[in-house]
Scaffold this motif. Sequence first.
Motif, mmCIF file in Angstrom:
data_model
loop_
_atom_site.group_PDB
_atom_site.id
_atom_site.type_symbol
_atom_site.label_atom_id
_atom_site.label_comp_id
_atom_site.label_asym_id
_atom_site.label_seq_id
_atom_site.Cartn_x
_atom_site.Cartn_y
_atom_site.Cartn_z
ATOM 1 N N SER A 466 0.829 -1.203 0.000
ATOM 2 C CA SER A 466 0.000 0.000 0.000
ATOM 3 C C SER A 466 0.863 1.253 0.000
ATOM 4 C CB SER A 466 -0.928 -0.025 1.215
ATOM 5 O OG SER A 466 -1.727 1.139 1.267
ATOM 6 N N SER A 470 1.096 4.007 -3.066
ATOM 7 C CA SER A 470 0.821 5.419 -2.845
ATOM 8 C C SER A 470 1.978 6.273 -3.336
ATOM 9 C CB SER A 470 0.575 5.681 -1.355
ATOM 10 O OG SER A 470 0.285 7.040 -1.121
ATOM 11 N N THR A 524 -2.533 11.891 2.887
ATOM 12 C CA THR A 524 -2.788 11.495 1.503
ATOM 13 C C THR A 524 -2.623 9.995 1.346
ATOM 14 O OG1 THR A 524 -1.972 13.643 0.772
ATOM 15 C CG2 THR A 524 -2.135 11.932 -0.887
ATOM 16 N N PHE A 525 -1.643 9.426 2.053
ATOM 17 C CA PHE A 525 -1.516 7.970 2.091
ATOM 18 C C PHE A 525 -2.643 7.400 2.932
ATOM 19 C CE2 PHE A 525 0.113 4.446 4.814
ATOM 20 C CZ PHE A 525 -0.038 3.441 3.863
#
Length: 958
Positions: A466, A470, A524-525
């Motif tokens: 993940s 990102s 944002t992540f």
Amino acid sequence: MGSRILVFLVVALIQVCTTPAVTNNDDFNALKALKDIWENVPPSWVGSDPCGSRWDGILCTNSRVTSITLASMGLKGTLSGDISNLSELQILDLSYNPELSGPLPPAIGDLKKLTSLILVSCRFSGPIPDTIGSLPQLTYLSLNSNGFTGSIPPSLGNLDKLYWLDLADNRLTGNIPVSTGTTPGLDLLVHTKHFHFGFNQLSGHIPPKLFSSGMVLIHVLLESNKLTGSIPSTLGLVKSLEVVRLDNNSLAGPVPSNINNLTSVSEMYLSNNVLTGPLPNLTGMDLLTYLDMSNNSFEATDFPPWFSTLQSLTTLVMETTQLQGQIPSDFFSLSNLQTVDARNNQLNGTLDIGTSTINQLSLIDLRKNKISGFTNRPGVEKVGVILVDNPVCQETGVTERYCSVPQTESSYSTPLNNCVASLCFANQISSPNCKCAFPYTGLLKFRAPSFSNLENNTYYTVLEKSLMNSFKLHQLPVDSVNLSHPRKDSSTYLVLNLQVFPFGQDRFNRTGISSIGFVLSNQTFKPPSLFGPFFFIGDAYLNFAGEVTGSKKSSNTGVIIGAVAGGSVLLLLLLGAGLYAHRQKKRAEKATEQNNPFAQWESNMSIGGVPQLKGARNFSFEELRKYSNNFSETNDIGSGGYGNVYRGVLPTGELIAIKRAQQGSMQGGLEFKTEIELLSRVHHKNVVSLLGFCFDRGEQMLVYEFVPNGSLMESLSGKTGIRLDWVRRLKVALGAARGLAYLHELANPPIIHRDIKSSNILLDERLNAKVADFGLSKPMGDSEKGHLTHVTTQVKGTMGYMDPEYYMTQQLTEKSDVYSFGVVMLELLTGKRPIEKGKYVVREVKTALDRAKYLYNLGELLDSSIGLDTTLKGLDKFVDVALKCVEENGSDRPTMGEVVKEIENILQLAGLNPNADSASTSASYDDASKGNAKHPYIFSKDAFDYSGGFPVAKVEPL
């Protein structure tokens, strides 16, 4: 000749000294004031033009400063009121600078366009200015992990666009403010999704007015404060809640009976209070994964049967809660259950966990109960059972494993990626890809993970992927990440060490660090949902590319020395030019020959004179070998008939692409010289720039700017993971068309590319298209432009894209490029290669076309990832333009200039700005409301806004 050089140098010196500044004067003065009181500012902060000379961390729109992002820069000092003069500022992120201290100036309330105020993990102190409540555009307010004191300003209730409110880990005191007839309060924040107030010293009751059914809160984190009174029943009205932490306070009284209305909650912590009354019945909370009600004063009760109905439950913590009776064996059969901690209760009988070992169960801790027996079934040894201080273990001589407390600690670290760890020096660290580098480090802290088995490495693998996805989505220069040492801290937060390794070199530059820091500080992540809400504490980065670490004083000394040296060089140049004018011509020519980097051309008269270049640099073979790590396989990023293309890194940290000819494909010296002369004249934002060349040791290499997101063909095939929706495809088509129109109409001389195809259209960090690969290009004179008169003796190009008229007649004109571009447009529509399974895309589209039907009857041919569930505005006109480009006769095709105008009109009709970057336009085009994500950290595919220069998560509800 000498006098002309003297005049030229004098004029150049005057231009250097009189170049007008781009930056607004007020903005420059504000930044200069900050620079004067801060230590360790970036070395690029010199001169009077932050926008024009690109000060690190400063982003401008036109002449105005709109973003300051300086995470982990090692800044020292205070934040002065001069910041208020940056009237166009939208983003201020100074996170992870623990030597930034002092109070926040009240003048910060003058930044009326501020959308993000992010000061995570600094050392700011004093009260939070009440003036922050007068920032009408503010959506992100993250002041966590500082030393703020005083009360929460009631004025924050005026922030009606606020999405994220994080004041955790400070020293705030007083009550939680709610509105009265004359003052605002936090109850007015009906559009806010995050209340993060944990680890402060807030006191008093939780006001019932704080919550209402109209709110969209998903996180209420009030842990580790000094709150008293009862849990208000109004909490049960906020049905959007997903994480509730009220633990480690002094809350009393019964838990409201309507709390089971919170059917979306996945993690609930009520532990370490003085709650009384019966255990709350949580039947119906089917998404509940983590429940902790330990260390309260509930009424004595048998183990509730409704526990067995919580099908999502992974963790049940009920230490010291007056539980009694026997735990039913069917409870342990919950398929997701990992941990049961019910220490210090009155549970009795024989413990039988049945066949639960086939599930995820890893720990049952029942210390200090009255368990008299244990059914030791086959396979039970895989579960950590602890029955210390129970009758079953108090018999003399009992040595069963469950009668001792095992010492367990996860030692996880990201595994190596099929390589052998490198032996690194100078404090470098070997990455998961076995490359020595200086990583960016810090701690990831997850405030409410949905799991408790820290030895399940699958979770960390998911998190690593993940993170990398990102970083890749936001085009950050990251090679790999390493997660290690997962553990729970005293607040039950899950803590992980994070190392982020640079791509293409051994260290990050300042832009890379500030961009990574911003992605993590601005949330944002979005981690996988099982990890829940998080925050990051970044370390100061000490090994920036191209810099020697030092204090502000040494930095300024370097600037002074550089300025003196520069002035001396200019003075010497002027003096040398004057002397040169008085030397003999023969002597001058000899000196020129001795110092001429292109002398190798002059030694061979058949090749011609020195190349007449405009901005291209001559690289030696040794330089390019060093920059590409000896042309290593890991830096090999593509190949073709000409040879291989390698990624390289200049000493400045700039990435380059090195196109190295293989021996059998090398041109003659004259042809190679002609090609670099031609390409050095090409300068356009939609054409890949030639930076230099190498004609050394029998090698021919071209050095281009590095374009990070690969080719259009790779994106359409799904190889890059970049989703190109309809708007992005329009923007890509427009960018490529503009680049090609420049080659045809504005380059000097005009150029026919001759090999336009999707693999020769590259996408930069913002998905802007750049035309690349000029190996087959041909210059044309003005007399030839637009006429079928340029005859070539050998037809070259790529099948599927090649103009059939050119193929048949061998007459090459710019209309041949137009045909190839039309094929690319059809490729954008269909996602198919020009020739696929024996079918030619031009013929397929023409055959299926019916302008009287929906989508021109092309629905079955259109690429599904184009976004067929949205309105494809301008599709019909796009198809019409593409088919005009692939007309059989070149004279019937439009010019590329006309194609550009047509695509611009399509974008304008769709209500879009044809001059906006691709990434930013698309982000606002998709209908984000179609998302129906359960968890706050699952966003729609295009839930990011790039308009400020950095990726910012949108805040609209999904």
